[in-house]
Design an enzyme around this catalytic site. Structure first.
Site, PDB file in Angstrom:
ATOM      1  CE  LYS A  91      20.331 -24.065   4.572  1.00 40.97           C
ATOM      2  NZ  LYS A  91      20.093 -24.341   3.132  1.00 40.97           N
ATOM      3  CE1 TYR A 143      22.340 -19.916   0.921  1.00 44.37           C
ATOM      4  CE2 TYR A 143      20.516 -18.716   1.935  1.00 44.37           C
ATOM      5  CZ  TYR A 143      21.306 -19.850   1.848  1.00 44.37           C
ATOM      6  OH  TYR A 143      21.070 -20.911   2.681  1.00 44.37           O
ATOM      7  CG  ASN A 146      19.679 -27.973   2.637  1.00 49.53           C
ATOM      8  OD1 ASN A 146      19.414 -26.966   3.285  1.00 49.53           O
ATOM      9  ND2 ASN A 146      20.664 -28.008   1.758  1.00 49.53           N
ATOM     10  CG  HIS A 150      24.940 -22.611   4.855  1.00 47.85           C
ATOM     11  ND1 HIS A 150      25.089 -22.663   3.500  1.00 47.85           N
ATOM     12  CD2 HIS A 150      26.000 -21.894   5.332  1.00 47.85           C
ATOM     13  CE1 HIS A 150      26.198 -21.988   3.154  1.00 47.85           C
ATOM     14  NE2 HIS A 150      26.762 -21.515   4.252  1.00 47.85           N
ATOM     15  CD  GLU A 202      29.333 -19.049   3.961  1.00 47.31           C
ATOM     16  OE1 GLU A 202      29.440 -19.938   4.831  1.00 47.31           O
ATOM     17  OE2 GLU A 202      28.957 -19.280   2.794  1.00 47.31           O
TER      18      GLU A 202
HETATM   19  P1  CMP Z   1      22.966 -24.041   1.143  1.00 53.08           P
HETATM   20  O1  CMP Z   1      24.153 -24.843   1.544  1.00 53.08           O
HETATM   21  O2  CMP Z   1      22.338 -23.197   2.182  1.00 53.08           O
HETATM   22  O3  CMP Z   1      23.393 -23.100  -0.066  1.00 53.08           O
HETATM   23  C1  CMP Z   1      22.526 -22.781  -1.138  1.00 53.08           C
HETATM   24  C2  CMP Z   1      21.203 -23.421  -0.969  1.00 53.08           C
HETATM   25  O4  CMP Z   1      20.384 -23.368  -2.099  1.00 53.08           O
HETATM   26  C3  CMP Z   1      21.354 -24.888  -0.700  1.00 53.08           C
HETATM   27  O5  CMP Z   1      21.854 -25.044   0.609  1.00 53.08           O
HETATM   28  C4  CMP Z   1      19.961 -25.406  -0.952  1.00 53.08           C
HETATM   29  O6  CMP Z   1      19.156 -25.412   0.225  1.00 53.08           O
HETATM   30  C5  CMP Z   1      19.418 -24.374  -1.920  1.00 53.08           C
HETATM   31  N1  CMP Z   1      19.124 -24.951  -3.211  1.00 53.08           N
HETATM   32  C6  CMP Z   1      19.988 -25.519  -4.055  1.00 53.08           C
HETATM   33  N2  CMP Z   1      19.351 -25.929  -5.159  1.00 53.08           N
HETATM   34  C7  CMP Z   1      18.048 -25.612  -5.001  1.00 53.08           C
HETATM   35  C8  CMP Z   1      16.891 -25.792  -5.782  1.00 53.08           C
HETATM   36  N3  CMP Z   1      16.950 -26.369  -6.983  1.00 53.08           N
HETATM   37  N4  CMP Z   1      15.721 -25.347  -5.290  1.00 53.08           N
HETATM   38  C9  CMP Z   1      15.677 -24.741  -4.079  1.00 53.08           C
HETATM   39  N5  CMP Z   1      16.741 -24.559  -3.284  1.00 53.08           N
HETATM   40  C10 CMP Z   1      17.909 -25.001  -3.749  1.00 53.08           C
END
Ligand code: CMP
Length: 144
Positions: free
Chosen positions: A10, A50, A113, A116, A127
């Site tokens: 990311k 998403y 984070n 992904h 995907e």
């Molecule tokens: P990802 O695996 O990219 O898939 C969905 C993403 O939503 C997840 O990683 C997180 O980065 C994001 N996400 C999940 N919960 C929250 C939250 N409460 N606030 C912001 N981002 C979130």
């Protein structure tokens, strides 16, 4: 079974210079890189990727973040690749991810984070099609 999975570094991971570290961890585990592209994500692609989170309160934040600067989109292949990639990444929330995992070692907040990864073989197929439109490499048997 041999699977392919979609993994993305990311914007936070790219900006912090973690691409090499992350690629290295997947390579050392034994997975094979079969597609990679450093790219700026369009709003359209972000919303499609998403789509399952469209009704969540953090959806617009998610799209805003993933389109904010380039990401490294990749496809990794190997035995049980979907689950193996998830174990290397650790829990979605970096605060809960075990040390030794990518998010456990490099992440702090759930929004940023670092990586992904597809959460199931079905998500992986969707995907990979979405991000690479079938353009992944096939390794010759002789190099396996
Ligand atoms: P990802 O695996 O990219 O898939 C969905 C993403 O939503 C997840 O990683 C997180 O980065 C994001 N996400 C999940 N919960 C929250 C939250 N409460 N606030 C912001 N981002 C979130």
């Amino acid at each position: 079974a041999i699977e392919q999975t979609f993994v993305m570094v990311k914007p936070d991971g790219v900006q912090r210079g973690l691409m090499g570290e992350i690629i290295s961890r997947f390579e050392r585990k034994g997975l094979k890189l079969v597609a990679a592209r450093l790219m700026q994500v369009s709003r359209e692609l972000a919303e499609a990727h998403y789509a399952e989170h469209r009704e969540r309160p953090f959806f617009s934040e998610l799209v805003q973040f993933i389109t904010s600067s380039p990401v490294l989109a990749m496809v990794w292949e190997g035995e049980n690749a979907v689950a193996v990639a998830r174990s290397l990444m650790g829990k979605t929330n970096p605060a809960e991810a075990a040390p030794g995992t990518i998010r456990g070692d490099f992440g702090l907040t759930i929004g940023m984070n670092v990586v992904h990864g597809s959460d199931s073989p079905e998500s992986a197929a969707r995907e990979i099609q979405l991000w690479f439109d079938g353009e992944t490499l096939r390794y010759d048997k002789s190099v396996e």
